[in-house]
Design an enzyme around this catalytic site. Structure first.
Site, PDB file in Angstrom:
ATOM      1  CB  CYS A 196       0.455 -14.557  -5.967  1.00 40.62           C
ATOM      2  SG  CYS A 196       1.303 -13.398  -7.041  1.00 40.62           S
TER       3      CYS A 196
ATOM      4  CD  GLU B 195      -2.062  -6.084  -5.745  1.00 36.03           C
ATOM      5  OE1 GLU B 195      -2.536  -7.052  -6.383  1.00 36.03           O
ATOM      6  OE2 GLU B 195      -2.301  -4.898  -6.045  1.00 36.03           O
TER       7      GLU B 195
HETATM    8  P1  NAD Z   1       1.084 -14.039   4.980  1.00 32.34           P
HETATM    9  O1  NAD Z   1      -0.237 -13.401   4.765  1.00 32.34           O
HETATM   10  O2  NAD Z   1       1.209 -15.134   5.937  1.00 32.34           O
HETATM   11  O3  NAD Z   1       2.154 -12.929   5.418  1.00 32.34           O
HETATM   12  C1  NAD Z   1       2.314 -11.753   4.657  1.00 32.34           C
HETATM   13  C2  NAD Z   1       2.790 -10.639   5.568  1.00 32.34           C
HETATM   14  O4  NAD Z   1       1.767 -10.328   6.490  1.00 32.34           O
HETATM   15  C3  NAD Z   1       4.024 -11.000   6.387  1.00 32.34           C
HETATM   16  O5  NAD Z   1       4.876  -9.881   6.438  1.00 32.34           O
HETATM   17  C4  NAD Z   1       3.425 -11.288   7.749  1.00 32.34           C
HETATM   18  O6  NAD Z   1       4.331 -11.089   8.805  1.00 32.34           O
HETATM   19  C5  NAD Z   1       2.326 -10.246   7.785  1.00 32.34           C
HETATM   20  N1  NAD Z   1       1.287 -10.440   8.807  1.00 32.34           N
HETATM   21  C6  NAD Z   1       0.792 -11.588   9.298  1.00 32.34           C
HETATM   22  N2  NAD Z   1      -0.149 -11.318  10.222  1.00 32.34           N
HETATM   23  C7  NAD Z   1      -0.263  -9.978  10.308  1.00 32.34           C
HETATM   24  C8  NAD Z   1      -1.053  -9.079  11.066  1.00 32.34           C
HETATM   25  N3  NAD Z   1      -1.948  -9.502  11.946  1.00 32.34           N
HETATM   26  N4  NAD Z   1      -0.890  -7.765  10.880  1.00 32.34           N
HETATM   27  C9  NAD Z   1      -0.011  -7.295   9.989  1.00 32.34           C
HETATM   28  N5  NAD Z   1       0.788  -8.089   9.245  1.00 32.34           N
HETATM   29  C10 NAD Z   1       0.653  -9.408   9.393  1.00 32.34           C
HETATM   30  O7  NAD Z   1       1.583 -14.489   3.505  1.00 32.34           O
HETATM   31  P2  NAD Z   1       2.894 -15.314   3.124  1.00 32.34           P
HETATM   32  O8  NAD Z   1       2.691 -16.724   3.520  1.00 32.34           O
HETATM   33  O9  NAD Z   1       4.122 -14.581   3.533  1.00 32.34           O
HETATM   34  O10 NAD Z   1       2.852 -15.185   1.522  1.00 32.34           O
HETATM   35  C11 NAD Z   1       2.216 -16.081   0.682  1.00 32.34           C
HETATM   36  C12 NAD Z   1       0.886 -15.514   0.204  1.00 32.34           C
HETATM   37  O11 NAD Z   1       1.090 -14.285  -0.481  1.00 32.34           O
HETATM   38  C13 NAD Z   1       0.222 -16.426  -0.803  1.00 32.34           C
HETATM   39  O12 NAD Z   1      -1.147 -16.488  -0.531  1.00 32.34           O
HETATM   40  C14 NAD Z   1       0.478 -15.726  -2.128  1.00 32.34           C
HETATM   41  O13 NAD Z   1      -0.436 -16.048  -3.141  1.00 32.34           O
HETATM   42  C15 NAD Z   1       0.392 -14.294  -1.716  1.00 32.34           C
HETATM   43  N6  NAD Z   1       1.032 -13.422  -2.695  1.00 32.34           N
HETATM   44  C16 NAD Z   1       0.245 -12.602  -3.462  1.00 32.34           C
HETATM   45  C17 NAD Z   1       0.816 -11.807  -4.439  1.00 32.34           C
HETATM   46  C18 NAD Z   1      -0.014 -10.887  -5.300  1.00 32.34           C
HETATM   47  O14 NAD Z   1       0.562  -9.996  -5.905  1.00 32.34           O
HETATM   48  N7  NAD Z   1      -1.319 -11.058  -5.380  1.00 32.34           N
HETATM   49  C19 NAD Z   1       2.194 -11.854  -4.636  1.00 32.34           C
HETATM   50  C20 NAD Z   1       2.972 -12.693  -3.819  1.00 32.34           C
HETATM   51  C21 NAD Z   1       2.369 -13.468  -2.851  1.00 32.34           C
END
Ligand code: NAD
Length: 482
Positions: free
Chosen positions: A288, A254
């Site tokens: 998002c 997502e």
């Molecule tokens: P991010 O991708 O930076 O981080 C998300 C998670 O991934 C965190 O827990 C982070 O620690 C982890 N992560 C980072 N690198 C990783 C790796 N190499 N391996 C495993 N895990 C790793 O996202 P963010 O900045 O926390 O959140 C914002 C983003 O989330 C925006 O793009 C937003 O649109 C999206 N989002 C999407 C939805 C949806 O349902 N489509 C809902 C909420 C947020």
């Protein structure tokens, strides 16, 4: 009230099969409003992740549907009773304003309550086999089984409680075991939720929470041999990384969005402007499904833009703990600076700044920008903050649909029109997961299917019921019949 000076600093541990686990190295969690330390969490090493998966795998959940329902409903009730306690922590670690945090806690209540109500529902199907000349006197039945292995759940910062709930509740409702890695930016709320679950009677082996820096332990969450399915909510960048290294595992992604709010010439412009401003600024624009592009047709754009400006000016941005504030901080100063730069670049390319873009630390106020060129980074990429971006488009539905679809993302959309011919075209032709007529793109209930296509997701839906389906394997069995 200043939370960070009133509340103690949380020195948290991980929860591995219910056991408190600490490490020498820790990650600090900062309050984005005042930069004070709200707490610390352990910095897990890959062996901690391995231990969590191995302990989860070794445990075989035996909860009856009734027992699962009891745990889920009790969790919902505890969340309702401690709504303010959770809201304080969400605001402290994320900078989301008090109103947004309270709303988030009440949404999480819905998630747990719906999961509780759905956990007793059996959607098994029956197929009679005597329906063709090839048939036999038999019946085939379906039943959902929990996954053989463990669910790996990875969550973002923007909804520290609700995003985590959307992973945990459907997994527990289907008798699965999970290892959760909340974001390092807002992990404290997730740990507090885990304790609520243990208190509500969840066998501790069914849920572990590991914390830390994703650079050192993130990949272990994806490649662990006992991880059967990875459920991830976050950025496109990390989502695609997961897809590239997951191998023979299921993954539910997502990801980000760049959702339009479309305003056609027949729209009630005051109502449309209200949706635009709310949709772009709630949760500090960090949803998002926040409105990230307002596509308004030229013939009504001047009037619409004035209405948007007037409404945006009424929003109060400031101390997130102040209950009268509408927009708290964004997640950190670095994010606020990037919005400022994108707005400045758009203005240099011909856009007009009407309001805002004056930042103090991580406080970035609602910012109205009009006449944005289609290709400005501000609207081409996902701008995850309270920018209200107006793009003027031709008075021609073919062009509106083309421009709306000209993005790498495909999460959701909102449409302001009463013309039925327009409505059916938008529903059929927008390349997105959701089309909301006369609502913001983010509108949903916690039970309805939710999720995007293109770069916004790999087509699996969330929402409690859909997640329960994706967290299970369907087994068929058959027997002689008559
Ligand atoms: P991010 O991708 O930076 O981080 C998300 C998670 O991934 C965190 O827990 C982070 O620690 C982890 N992560 C980072 N690198 C990783 C790796 N190499 N391996 C495993 N895990 C790793 O996202 P963010 O900045 O926390 O959140 C914002 C983003 O989330 C925006 O793009 C937003 O649109 C999206 N989002 C999407 C939805 C949806 O349902 N489509 C809902 C909420 C947020």
């Amino acid at each position: 009230m200043n939370i960070a000076t009133r509340d103690p600093i949380y020195r948290e541990t991980m929860r591995i099969a219910g056991k408190a686990v600490a490490t020498d190295e820790v990650v600090e969690v900062l309050n984005p409003y005042n930069n004070q330390v709200v707490g610390t969490v352990p910095s897990a090493r890959p062996e901690h992740v391995r231990e969590a998966f191995a302990k989860a795998r070794a445990f075989k959940p035996k909860l009856t549907r009734y027992e699962r329902q009891q745990i889920l409903m009790r969790t919902a009730e505890i969340l309702r009773d401690r709504r303010e306690e959770f809201a304080r922590l969400i605001t402290a670690e994320s900078g989301l304003c008090w109103k947004d945090s309270l709303y988030e806690a009440s949404r999480a209540y819905d998630v747990w309550s719906f999961a509780g109500q759905l956990s007793i529902r059996d959607d098994g199907e029956t197929f009679s086999c005597d329906i063709s000349p090839n048939g036999k006197q038999r019946k085939i039945f379906t039943q959902r089984m929990p996954l053989m292995g463990v669910i790996s759940a990875i969550t973002p910062f923007n909804h520290p409680l609700n995003m985590v709930s959307h992973k945990l509740a459907p997994a527990i409702a289907t008798n699965n075991r999970l290892v959760l890695k909340p974001t390092e930016l807002t992990p404290l709320t997730a740990l507090k939720l885990a304790d609520v679950l243990y208190e509500a009677g969840l066998p501790p082996e069914m849920l572990s929470v590991v914390t830390g820096n994703p650079a050192s332990m993130g990949d272990s969450m994806i490649t662990d041999p006992d991880a059967d399915l990875i459920t991830f909510t976050g950025s496109v960048r990390v989502g695609k990384h997961i897809a590239s290294i997951a191998g023979y595992k299921r993954f539910v992604l997502e990801l980000g969005g760049n959702d339009p709010l479309i305003v056609m010439e027949d729209a009630d412009l005051d109502k449309a402007a209200e949706l635009a401003v709310q949709g772009a600024t709630k949760n500090s624009g960090q949803r998002c499904t926040a409105v990230k592009r307002i596509l308004v047709v030229e013939s009504v754009a001047d009037e619409f833009s004035e209405l948007v400006l007037a409404k945006a000016k009424k929003l109060k941005c400031g101390d997130p703990m102040d209950p009268t504030v509408d927009v708290g901080t964004v997640i950190h100063e670095g994010a606020a600076k990037s919005f400022e730069r994108r707005v400045n670049d758009a203005v240099a390319a011909g856009a007009r700044l009407l309001h805002g873009n004056n930042r103090t630390g991580a406080l970035y106020p609602p910012t109205v920008v009009d006449h944005i060129p289609y290709d400005a980074e501000l609207v081409r990429e996902e701008t995850f903050g309270p920018v209200i971006p107006i793009i003027r488009v031709p008075d021609d539905i073919d062009q509106v649909i083309r421009i709306s679809n000209a993005t790498a993302f495909g999460l959701s959309s909102g449409v302001c029109t009463n013309r039925f011919d327009y409505i059916t075209r938008f529903i059929n032709e927008l390349d997105v997961g959701t089309v909301n007529i006369w609502e913001v793109p983010g509108y949903r209930i916690e039970m309805s299917p939710f999720g995007g296509i293109k770069d916004s997701g790999n087509g699996y839906k969330e929402g409690v019921w859909e997640a329960m389906k994706s967290f299970t394997n369907v087994r068929t069995f058959s027997m002689p019949w008559g």
